[in-house]
Design an enzyme around this catalytic site. Structure first.
Site, PDB file in Angstrom:
ATOM      1  N   CYS A 179       0.815  -1.224   0.000  1.00 25.87           N
ATOM      2  CA  CYS A 179       0.000   0.000   0.000  1.00 25.87           C
ATOM      3  C   CYS A 179       0.850   1.277   0.000  1.00 25.87           C
ATOM      4  O   CYS A 179       1.957   1.283   0.531  1.00 25.87           O
ATOM      5  CB  CYS A 179      -0.967   0.068   1.188  1.00 25.87           C
ATOM      6  SG  CYS A 179      -2.166  -1.244   1.258  1.00 25.87           S
TER       7      CYS A 179
HETATM    8  N1  GLN Z   1      -3.087  -5.293   5.499  1.00 27.16           N
HETATM    9  C1  GLN Z   1      -3.800  -4.239   4.847  1.00 27.16           C
HETATM   10  C2  GLN Z   1      -4.790  -4.760   3.822  1.00 27.16           C
HETATM   11  O1  GLN Z   1      -4.740  -5.868   3.400  1.00 27.16           O
HETATM   12  C3  GLN Z   1      -2.861  -3.218   4.213  1.00 27.16           C
HETATM   13  C4  GLN Z   1      -2.041  -3.829   3.140  1.00 27.16           C
HETATM   14  C5  GLN Z   1      -0.871  -3.007   2.714  1.00 27.16           C
HETATM   15  O2  GLN Z   1      -0.406  -2.063   3.343  1.00 27.16           O
HETATM   16  N2  GLN Z   1      -0.327  -3.433   1.621  1.00 27.16           N
HETATM   17  O3  GLN Z   1      -5.647  -4.044   3.444  1.00 27.16           O
END
Ligand code: GLN
Length: 248
Positions: free
Chosen positions: A2
């Site tokens: 993300c």
């Molecule tokens: N764990 C969170 C999700 O799946 C954020 C994932 C991330 O930061 N890539 O939404």
């Protein structure tokens, strides 16, 4: 893992964050430079939320990759705001790809985004979750670690805690309950931006009555400063305070 960004300052078009800079959020969705801790691209949806003049924030979220949304390109050029949070998502394996799972999460004047993963999910944080009202658990935005983090922060906000305190206390308690978690969060109430760095990158650019926090710098402006890991950032249009988080 993300990418997210938050802006406070004079009104700017959403496009000046999402599409226009050389390393815009759209560019970071397919060509991120610093995905420490896993993930390759951020194609599992996106969200952008902003504050219309004097009102509570509104959001636009989709499960498609940001770079595929032609309508958003038009909307983002026609919409300007003085406070904006946007995120592109790379879903943690096993977590659903749905619109409500895409940050930013939104309630009343608050916006919240999380970049990272809660280690040992869900067992590690079940004791913390069990302290929330049953209604909050039954109405979680999504069965994801990020949505639970948001529910924990939101519970403190609803009880009257200041934004920075709600974020700091939540991140510290989750880091203690789930060691090894990656907890870069970003939140705003429209006038203050609060962020943490725990396991992922974050940079800040401040000046000329504006502040921009972003997982990765949007351009080569030398004013970008990396925020060290394990820190809390509290920023307004004219101030940036960076202090260590009280985590192990
Ligand atoms: N764990 C969170 C999700 O799946 C954020 C994932 C991330 O930061 N890539 O939404």
């Amino acid at each position: 893992m993300c990418r997210h960004l938050g802006y406070l300052g004079p009104p700017i078009p959403l496009a000046s964050l999402l599409f226009d800079p050389p390393h815009s959020l759209a560019h970071q969705s397919w060509a991120p430079k610093d995905m420490r801790g896993g993930g390759t691209i951020n194609a599992d949806g996106f969200g952008v939320a902003w504050y219309p003049d004097g009102g509570n924030p509104v959001g636009y979220r989709r499960t498609s990759p940001l770079w595929t949304d032609a309508d958003l390109r038009v909307l983002a050029r026609a919409t300007a705001a003085a406070a904006i949070i946007a995120a592109v998502r790379s879903a943690t394996v096993g977590m659903p790809v749905t619109e409500p799972a895409a940050p930013p999460f939104l309630e009343r004047q608050w916006l919240f985004s999380h970049n990272g993963v809660v280690a040992g999910w869900p067992d590690s944080v079940s004791p913390l979750a069990s302290r929330l009202p049953v209604q909050d658990l039954l109405t979680l935005d999504a069965p994801t670690d990020s949505a639970l983090l948001w529910a924990l922060v939101r519970h403190r906000l609803r009880a009257g805690a200041p934004l920075a305190e709600a974020v700091r206390e939540t991140v510290v308690e989750v880091a203690a309950a789930a060691p090894g978690s990656r907890l870069n969060v970003l939140a705003t109430n429209g006038t203050t931006l609060v962020a943490t760095t725990l396991g992922h990158a974050l940079s800040v650019r401040a000046g000329h009555g504006a502040v921009l926090l972003s997982s990765e710098p949007l351009d080569r402006d030398p004013a970008w400063r990396p925020v060290p890991d394990g820190h809390l950032v509290i920023a307004t249009q004219s101030t940036v305070d960076i202090s260590p988080l009280p985590t192990e």
